[in-house]
Motif scaffolding. Structure first.
Motif, PDB file in Angstrom:
ATOM      1  N   VAL A   6       0.846  -1.203   0.000  1.00  0.00           N
ATOM      2  CA  VAL A   6       0.000   0.000   0.000  1.00  0.00           C
ATOM      3  C   VAL A   6       0.881   1.254   0.000  1.00  0.00           C
ATOM      4  N   ASP A   7       1.934   1.235   0.803  1.00  0.00           N
ATOM      5  CA  ASP A   7       2.861   2.380   0.820  1.00  0.00           C
ATOM      6  C   ASP A   7       3.510   2.573  -0.553  1.00  0.00           C
ATOM      7  N   TRP A   8       3.882   1.462  -1.182  1.00  0.00           N
ATOM      8  CA  TRP A   8       4.521   1.548  -2.503  1.00  0.00           C
ATOM      9  C   TRP A   8       3.534   2.105  -3.542  1.00  0.00           C
ATOM     10  N   LYS A  18      14.223  -3.324  -8.793  1.00  0.00           N
ATOM     11  CA  LYS A  18      15.357  -3.845  -8.009  1.00  0.00           C
ATOM     12  C   LYS A  18      14.908  -5.022  -7.160  1.00  0.00           C
ATOM     13  N   ALA A  19      13.721  -4.891  -6.574  1.00  0.00           N
ATOM     14  CA  ALA A  19      13.215  -5.946  -5.679  1.00  0.00           C
ATOM     15  C   ALA A  19      12.983  -7.262  -6.417  1.00  0.00           C
ATOM     16  N   ILE A  20      12.830  -7.195  -7.740  1.00  0.00           N
ATOM     17  CA  ILE A  20      12.651  -8.440  -8.492  1.00  0.00           C
ATOM     18  C   ILE A  20      13.862  -8.733  -9.387  1.00  0.00           C
ATOM     19  N   GLY A  21      14.971  -8.047  -9.082  1.00  0.00           N
ATOM     20  CA  GLY A  21      16.221  -8.361  -9.774  1.00  0.00           C
ATOM     21  C   GLY A  21      16.275  -7.896 -11.213  1.00  0.00           C
ATOM     22  N   GLY A  48      13.304   5.861  -7.233  1.00  0.00           N
ATOM     23  CA  GLY A  48      11.858   6.057  -7.351  1.00  0.00           C
ATOM     24  C   GLY A  48      11.091   4.759  -7.165  1.00  0.00           C
ATOM     25  N   ALA A  49       9.782   4.858  -7.257  1.00  0.00           N
ATOM     26  CA  ALA A  49       8.922   3.695  -7.009  1.00  0.00           C
ATOM     27  C   ALA A  49       9.186   2.578  -8.021  1.00  0.00           C
TER      28      ALA A  49
END
Ligand code: MBD
Ligand code: FE
Length: 278
Positions: free
Chosen positions: A55-57, A207-210, A200-201
């Motif tokens: 939700v924050d993202w 990055k979180a998924i490589g 940024g978002a």
């Protein structure tokens, strides 16, 4: 929870809808999304902390105005292209320059000129000069005079005017009206690749998924003419290392034209172009 228990929850939510109010289409879509989301939470055992982080993202993505980038980055915009290709193929419409995604950085209202345009409002130091010409043809191959070719691309720092206050408004954005033979020509700089805003978002998500958030150097086009479908496309700059590794999946084989490079001396001799080729 079992699927039928989730279905019961969805049914309970749907039962609060007031008959004859609202839009049936939107109800159908929202309810489907909710159901699929609940199924996913169940199947992947998604935890409340993960939901609140998401939700924050989502909030950050909106605040940063990055939804267009995310839509490109998850391949959704490319998927919409493939669906349009499929619909056209089914209707027997084939051939011509392939479409590819618009992306989030088009702005209407660029300066318009006839047959020729210089895309730079303010000449940029360095880089290479780019000269491009083409012809707009209809699906029988006949030239289309008076077609509008809208072209936009980024500068040598990978930034687009309007979104980048360091450039004059509409720098590297022009509308060219084709001549009697359907032709257009322009002069610009050879753009470099684009990268999603660091930190940024979109960058965080990728990055979180490589994955990376880079695009190969490219130039965007809209081609419109009365009585014709609109073409949204791009060309890629041959030789860019990301040409087949575009975070937005927009590269297509037919959209990588050959580029001929000339030295300043050659350009002067061949075309009488007096330019400082950097
Ligand atoms: C771009 O320049 C672009 O064309 C797309 C699709 C996404 C982000 C930046
Ligand atoms: Fe772009």
């Amino acid at each position: 929870m079992e699927r039928n228990q989730i279905d019961a929850v969805i049914e309970r939510i749907e039962s609060t809808e007031v008959q004859g109010h609202g839009s049936d289409r939107i109800k159908e879509i929202v309810n489907r999304f909710t159901r699929d989301l609940f199924y996913a939470i169940e199947d992947l055992d998604i935890q409340p902390e993960e939901i609140w982080k998401a939700v924050d993202w989502l909030t950050l993505t909106g605040k940063n105005n990055e939804w267009g980038l995310v839509v490109a980055g998850i391949g959704l915009e490319h998927f919409l292209d493939l669906r349009m290709d499929e619909a056209e193929a089914k209707a027997g419409i084939t051939g011509g320059t392939p479409r590819t995604i618009e992306g989030p950085l088009y702005v209407p209202g660029a300066p318009e000129s006839y047959a020729y345009a210089e895309l730079e409002t303010e000449p940029e130091v360095g880089g290479e000069r780019l000269y491009m010409q083409g012809q707009v043809r209809d699906d029988s191959g006949k030239p289309v005079p008076n077609a509008k070719v809208e072209v936009w691309h980024c500068n040598l720092r990978g930034m687009y005017s309007i979104f980048d206050s360091s450039q004059p408004p509409f720098n590297l954005r022009r509308s060219i009206i084709t001549d009697d033979n359907g032709r257009y020509r322009f002069k610009s700089i050879l753009p470099v690749g684009y990268s999603c805003p660091p930190g940024g978002a979109t960058d965080q998500l990728l990055k979180a998924i490589g994955r990376h958030g880079g695009r190969p150097a490219h130039i965007h086009f809209f081609v419109t003419a009365e009585g014709h479908r609109k073409l949204t496309t791009q060309i890629n700059i041959e030789g860019d290392p990301l040409i087949w590794d575009d975070f937005a999946f927009a590269t297509r084989e037919e959209l990588v034209p050959h580029i001929t490079r000339y030295s300043a001396t050659e350009a002067k001799e061949k075309f009488n172009i007096d330019e400082p080729f950097a």
